[in-house]
Design an enzyme around this catalytic site. Structure first.
Site, PDB file in Angstrom:
ATOM      1  N   SER A 123      35.098  36.543  51.543  1.00 28.56           N
ATOM      2  CA  SER A 123      35.966  36.610  50.254  1.00 28.56           C
ATOM      3  C   SER A 123      37.408  36.854  50.504  1.00 28.56           C
ATOM      4  O   SER A 123      38.120  36.654  49.781  1.00 28.56           O
ATOM      5  CB  SER A 123      35.450  37.919  49.580  1.00 28.56           C
ATOM      6  OG  SER A 123      35.710  39.046  50.531  1.00 28.56           O
ATOM      7  N   HIS A 144      31.258  31.091  48.349  1.00 27.17           N
ATOM      8  CA  HIS A 144      31.854  32.387  47.977  1.00 27.17           C
ATOM      9  C   HIS A 144      30.672  32.725  46.899  1.00 27.17           C
ATOM     10  O   HIS A 144      31.265  32.299  45.586  1.00 27.17           O
ATOM     11  CB  HIS A 144      33.190  32.695  47.809  1.00 27.17           C
ATOM     12  CG  HIS A 144      33.314  34.174  47.499  1.00 27.17           C
ATOM     13  ND1 HIS A 144      34.483  34.475  46.748  1.00 27.17           N
ATOM     14  CD2 HIS A 144      33.062  35.276  47.920  1.00 27.17           C
ATOM     15  CE1 HIS A 144      34.577  35.726  46.678  1.00 27.17           C
ATOM     16  NE2 HIS A 144      33.501  36.289  47.438  1.00 27.17           N
ATOM     17  N   GLU A 156      32.460  29.895  44.501  1.00 28.77           N
ATOM     18  CA  GLU A 156      33.789  29.365  44.687  1.00 28.77           C
ATOM     19  C   GLU A 156      33.400  28.354  45.734  1.00 28.77           C
ATOM     20  O   GLU A 156      32.956  28.944  46.897  1.00 28.77           O
ATOM     21  CB  GLU A 156      34.871  30.271  45.165  1.00 28.77           C
ATOM     22  CG  GLU A 156      35.428  31.011  43.705  1.00 28.77           C
ATOM     23  CD  GLU A 156      36.346  32.106  44.311  1.00 28.77           C
ATOM     24  OE1 GLU A 156      37.408  32.279  43.352  1.00 28.77           O
ATOM     25  OE2 GLU A 156      36.231  32.729  45.055  1.00 28.77           O
ATOM     26  N   ASN A 194      39.726  36.548  43.164  1.00 26.37           N
ATOM     27  CA  ASN A 194      40.196  37.691  43.889  1.00 26.37           C
ATOM     28  C   ASN A 194      41.715  37.645  43.869  1.00 26.37           C
ATOM     29  O   ASN A 194      42.433  38.619  43.943  1.00 26.37           O
ATOM     30  CB  ASN A 194      39.718  37.876  45.491  1.00 26.37           C
ATOM     31  CG  ASN A 194      38.643  38.589  45.136  1.00 26.37           C
ATOM     32  OD1 ASN A 194      38.085  39.217  44.330  1.00 26.37           O
ATOM     33  ND2 ASN A 194      37.468  38.227  46.456  1.00 26.37           N
TER      34      ASN A 194
END
Length: 509
Positions: A123, A144, A156, A194
Site C-alpha cells: 500500500s 492492492h 488498485e 491513500n
C-alpha cells in the site's frame, strides 16, 4: 486473457489478514490456491481460522455448505517457495519492507515460469522499486486490495515504470472475473486512495486541534450532514491510529514533506500513548468501559414562528435539492440571478460557506450572516452544520436555525470556522484528485471509482466538485489559503484551469 491465468494456480505469500483474505477471494473465484508463509504454522492457523469462520456462516444459514466446502478444498498450505514454481500468478502480502519484497521476488523469478505474473499488495512502497530486483520487471505490478479483501470491491492495479501493458490487461480481466472493481494507476506515493483520502482525516483532525468541537460532533458533521459512511475520527479508531498515522507519515515523507500531507500532532499523541482505537480499547472514543453514548452538540429547538419572508437569490442549480426543500417547507420565493446562491430570511443572509468566516462576510455584506456547510444530499441528510457571525444578535441566529429545523434537520452550530468542515474537506479531496489526473497518475473516472469503492465516499470527489462548481471549490481554497497563510491549501493547476470562466462560460467571477 491467457487461459492459464484465468484458471491457473494462484499463490499468496503472507498469511496475515490481507494474505488469507486475498487467498479466499481467489479460491472463491475457482482457482486452486497455495498459501505460503515463512512460518508454516502461521499459514496453517490462517487456513484453520478461515475454515472455522466460513463453516460458522454455513451453520448460521448465511452461506451454502457445498460452495463453502468447494472453496476450502481449493486452498492448501505451501511449505516452501519451490512449491509455488508452477503457479501462474503470485501475489505477495508480506511486511512493508522493500528489501524483503525485493529478495522474495528475486527468488521467485529463479523458480517460476517466465510467464508467471508477479503482484504485490503493497500500500505504500514503489512497484518500480520492488520490480527493480527482477531481470524481467514487465511481469510485475501492484495488486492492492482493501481490507477486508473478500468484502471490499476495489482493487488498485498499479503500474511500475517497467510494467508491461499485457500484464496490466491480464490483471484487469482477472480482477473483473473475481468480482472486483479495478482501477489502474501509476506507482506514485499512496497510489490513488491513500493519497486522495489524506484530507478526509486531516481537516477533521485540524478542527479537533483547533477545538472547533468534540470528536462526536465533528464526526456527526461529516457523517450525518456530509453523507460519509463514518466520521473520520470513528474511522481512524477502526483502522487503528498507528496504521492511519503511519500511512499519512509515509505519504508526507514520500512527497518531500509537502504541507498538504502534514501529519496531525493530536494523532501522533494518541499513538505515543498507545491509544490506537478499537484494538486497544481507546482512541478518540472509549471502548474499554461500559458504552456511553457520545453527545453530539445539536442546537435545541429554536423558539418562535417561522420567518415571514424567505427568498432564494442567485443561481441554485448546484444546490437544487436544498432549494426544493426550502420552497416546499418554508414557502421560499425564487429571485433568480447570476450571483452565488443565498437565502434572505427577513434581514438575515444564509449562504453556503466559501472559505471565509461568517464575520468576514457580515462585514462585506452589511447584514447578519449565517453560513451553512455542504451536504452530499440535502434532501436526505439528517443534519446540517452552521456558523454564525459574531456581529449577529441571538434573534438572527434563531431565525436561521428555526428555518433549517423546519426542513427536518438537526442543526449543528459550530464556531465561526472558515470553510466549516464538509466543504473544506471536499475542496481538498477534489483538489488532490485533480492533481492525480493532471499528473497522469490515473484517469478521472478511475480516480472517482477508487474513492467510491475503496473508501465508500458518498460521491466521487471529481463528480461532486463538478456538480458544485469548480469556481466555488477554487474560491474556498483561495480563501482558506489567505486565512491560514499556508501552502497546504494551494489550488492545483488543473483546478485553476477548470474554474476559469474561459473554460466554463458563465462561471461565477
Amino acid at each position: 486473457m491467457n487461459a492459464s491465468l484465468l484458471n491457473g494456480q494462484v499463490a499468496v505469500i503472507g498469511a496475515g489478514t490481507m494474505g488469507i483474505g486475498i487467498a479466499q477471494v481467489a479460491a472463491a473465484a475457482g482457482h486452486p490456491v497455495r498459501l505460503f508463509d515463512i512460518a508454516p504454522a502461521a499459514a496453517q492457523r490462517a487456513i484453520d481460522e478461515l475454515t472455522r469462520r466460513l463453516r460458522q456462516r454455513v451453520d448460521g444459514g448465511k452461506a451454502d455448505a457445498a460452495t463453502t466446502e468447494a472453496l476450502l478444498a481449493r486452498l492448501e498450505r505451501a511449505d516452501s517457495l519451490e512449491q509455488l514454481a508452477d503457479c501462474t500468478l503470485v501475489i505477495e502480502a508480506v511486511a512493508e519492507n522493500l528489501a524483503i519484497k525485493q529478495g522474495l521476488f528475486r527468488d521467485l523469478e529463479a523458480l517460476c515460469s517466465p510467464t508467471t505474473l508477479f503482484a504485490s499488495n503493497t500500500s505504500s512502497l514503489s512497484i518500480t522499486a520492488i520490480a527493480g530486483a527482477l531481470q524481467h520487471p514487465a511481469r510485475m505490478a501492484g495488486l492492492h486490495f482493501f481490507n477486508p479483501a473478500p468484502l471490499m470491491k476495489l482493487v488498485e492495479i498499479v503500474s511500475g515504470l517497467e510494467t508491461g501493458a499485457e500484464t496490466l490487461t491480464a490483471l484487469q480481466a482477472l480482477a473483473q472475473r473475481w468480482g472486483k472493481q479495478s482501477v489502474v494507476c501509476r506507482s506514485t506515493p499512496g497510489f490513488i486512495v491513500n493519497r486522495v483520502a489524506r484530507p478526509f482525516y486531516a481537516e477533521t483532525l485540524r478542527a479537533l486541534e483547533e477545538r472547533v468541537a468534540d470528536a462526536a460532533t465533528l464526526d456527526a458533521v461529516l457523517r450525518d450532514a456530509g453523507g460519509f459512511a463514518m466520521g473520520p475520527l470513528q474511522l481512524t479508531d477502526l483502522i487503528g491510529q498507528d496504521v492511519n498515522y503511519a500511512v499519512t507519515e509515509s505519504v508526507y515523507q514520500a512527497f518531500y514533506q509537502d504541507p498538504r500531507f502534514t501529519p496531525s500532532l493530536v494523532q501522533q499523541e494518541l499513538v505515543a500513548a498507545g491509544h490506537l482505537g478499537r484494538k486497544s480499547g481507546r482512541g478518540f472514543y472509549r471502548y474499554d468501559a461500559p458504552r456511553s453514548t457520545a453527545e453530539i452538540a445539536f442546537a435545541p429547538p429554536a423558539q418562535g414562528a417561522l420567518p415571514q419572508r424567505v427568498t432564494l437569490h442567485g443561481d441554485w442549480s448546484s444546490l437544487a435539492d436544498l432549494a426544493q426543500l426550502l420552497i416546499e417547507n418554508a414557502g421560499a420565493i425564487k429571485q433568480p440571478g447570476q450571483t452565488s446562491p443565498h437565502v434572505t430570511i427577513d434581514d438575515v443572509t444564509l449562504m453556503l460557506t466559501n472559505g471565509k468566516t461568517a464575520g468576514q462576510l457580515a462585514d462585506e455584506r452589511g447584514t447578519p450572516v449565517v453560513l451553512f456547510d455542504l451536504c452530499a444530499d440535502y434532501a436526505h441528510a439528517s443534519a446540517i452544520a452552521i456558523s454564525c457571525a459574531a456581529q449577529n444578535g441571538a434573534q438572527h441566529n434563531a431565525k436561521a436555525i428555526r428555518l433549517l429545523q423546519s426542513l427536518g434537520k438537526q442543526v449543528i452550530p459550530l464556531p465561526d470556522y472558515p470553510g466549516l468542515l464538509t466543504m473544506r474537506t471536499l475542496a481538498m479531496l477534489a483538489n488532490e484528485a485533480l492533481d492525480v489526473v493532471n499528473k497522469g497518475v490515473a484517469g478521472a473516472e478511475d480516480t472517482d471509482l477508487a474513492m467510491l469503492h475503496g473508501v465508500n465516499y458518498p460521491r466521487g470527489p471529481l463528480a461532486w466538485g463538478a456538480s458544485l462548481g469548480w469556481r466555488h471549490i477554487l474560491t474556498t481554497l483561495e480563501n482558506l489559503q489567505r486565512y491560514y497563510g499556508e501552502a497546504r491549501y494551494r489550488p492545483m493547476p488543473l483546478l485553476r484551469r477548470y474554474a476559469s470562466p474561459a473554460s466554463f462560460p458563465g462561471a461565477e467571477r
